[in-house]
Design a protein around this motif. Structure first.
Motif, PDB file in Angstrom:
ATOM      1  N   THR A  74     -10.381   1.861  -4.994  1.00 52.63           N
ATOM      2  CA  THR A  74      -9.076   1.573  -4.406  1.00 52.63           C
ATOM      3  C   THR A  74      -7.959   1.484  -5.441  1.00 52.63           C
ATOM      4  O   THR A  74      -6.800   1.327  -5.071  1.00 52.63           O
ATOM      5  CB  THR A  74      -9.119   0.256  -3.605  1.00 52.63           C
ATOM      6  OG1 THR A  74      -9.464  -0.814  -4.489  1.00 52.63           O
ATOM      7  CG2 THR A  74     -10.131   0.332  -2.470  1.00 52.63           C
ATOM      8  N   SER A  76      -5.153   2.541  -7.968  1.00 51.55           N
ATOM      9  CA  SER A  76      -4.236   3.646  -8.235  1.00 51.55           C
ATOM     10  C   SER A  76      -3.077   3.070  -9.041  1.00 51.55           C
ATOM     11  O   SER A  76      -2.930   1.861  -9.136  1.00 51.55           O
ATOM     12  CB  SER A  76      -3.713   4.249  -6.923  1.00 51.55           C
ATOM     13  OG  SER A  76      -2.873   3.315  -6.270  1.00 51.55           O
ATOM     14  N   GLU A  78      -0.049   3.004  -8.189  1.00 50.56           N
ATOM     15  CA  GLU A  78       0.769   2.248  -7.237  1.00 50.56           C
ATOM     16  C   GLU A  78       0.166   0.880  -6.937  1.00 50.56           C
ATOM     17  O   GLU A  78       0.868  -0.126  -6.922  1.00 50.56           O
ATOM     18  CB  GLU A  78       0.924   3.033  -5.924  1.00 50.56           C
ATOM     19  CG  GLU A  78       1.863   4.209  -6.020  1.00 50.56           C
ATOM     20  CD  GLU A  78       3.292   3.796  -6.294  1.00 50.56           C
ATOM     21  OE1 GLU A  78       3.790   2.851  -5.644  1.00 50.56           O
ATOM     22  OE2 GLU A  78       3.917   4.414  -7.164  1.00 50.56           O
ATOM     23  N   SER A  79      -1.145   0.849  -6.704  1.00 48.26           N
ATOM     24  CA  SER A  79      -1.764  -0.414  -6.303  1.00 48.26           C
ATOM     25  C   SER A  79      -1.962  -1.378  -7.461  1.00 48.26           C
ATOM     26  O   SER A  79      -2.103  -2.576  -7.245  1.00 48.26           O
ATOM     27  CB  SER A  79      -3.125  -0.154  -5.631  1.00 48.26           C
ATOM     28  OG  SER A  79      -4.071   0.301  -6.577  1.00 48.26           O
ATOM     29  N   GLU A  80      -1.958  -0.884  -8.675  1.00 47.97           N
ATOM     30  CA  GLU A  80      -2.229  -1.730  -9.839  1.00 47.97           C
ATOM     31  C   GLU A  80      -0.994  -2.060 -10.674  1.00 47.97           C
ATOM     32  O   GLU A  80      -1.065  -2.875 -11.585  1.00 47.97           O
ATOM     33  CB  GLU A  80      -3.284  -1.065 -10.732  1.00 47.97           C
ATOM     34  CG  GLU A  80      -4.619  -0.873 -10.046  1.00 47.97           C
ATOM     35  CD  GLU A  80      -5.209  -2.179  -9.548  1.00 47.97           C
ATOM     36  OE1 GLU A  80      -5.367  -3.115 -10.360  1.00 47.97           O
ATOM     37  OE2 GLU A  80      -5.511  -2.278  -8.340  1.00 47.97           O
TER      38      GLU A  80
END
Length: 130
Positions: A74, A76, A78-80
């Motif tokens: 999960t 990316s 963007e997510s991190e």
């Protein structure tokens, strides 16, 4: 691969490998019939990644969370990104605190250079410095 080899290849101590295992940076390794830990090459990569993340300001909990996100697929940019933003914010706060401390120390040093050293005056007054 045994713990000593993992430690050598990752550039850390055996205690660090054990600590990372306890804290969840490394998954629990398999065991040989004689009870020795048996790591894969991925443990070396994971330790190096953890050290790199700590080097840019991640807390150990953030390292563990980031590695879990990576493991689950999960993660990316963007997510991190928020983890890096939090690290930068903490670094900025530490820099600001160090600048305040430096200003205070410089002020006391300037007073000392001018003959008004707080430490020497406290000793002359009979009270301990501090």
């Amino acid at each position: 691969m045994r713990i000593g080899q993992v430690a050598r290849e990752a550039g850390v101590s055996i205690d660090t490998v054990r600590f990372y295992e306890r804290r969840g940076v490394l998954p629990a390794p398999g065991r040989t019939p004689s009870g020795y830990r048996s790591f894969t090459e991925s443990a070396v990569h994971r330790i190096r990644m953890a050290r790199e993340l700590q080097g840019v300001g991640f807390t150990l909990d953030e390292v563990v969370d980031a590695l879990r996100a990576h493991d689950s697929g999960t993660a990316s940019c963007e997510s991190e990104r928020w983890r890096l933003e939090a690290a930068v914010d903490r670094i900025d706060a530490r820099i600001a605190a160090l600048r305040r401390t430096r200003r205070a120390a410089s002020k006391v040093l300037d007073e000392c250079r001018a003959g008004r050293c707080r430490l020497a005056l406290a000793q002359r007054a009979g009270s301990p410095p501090g």
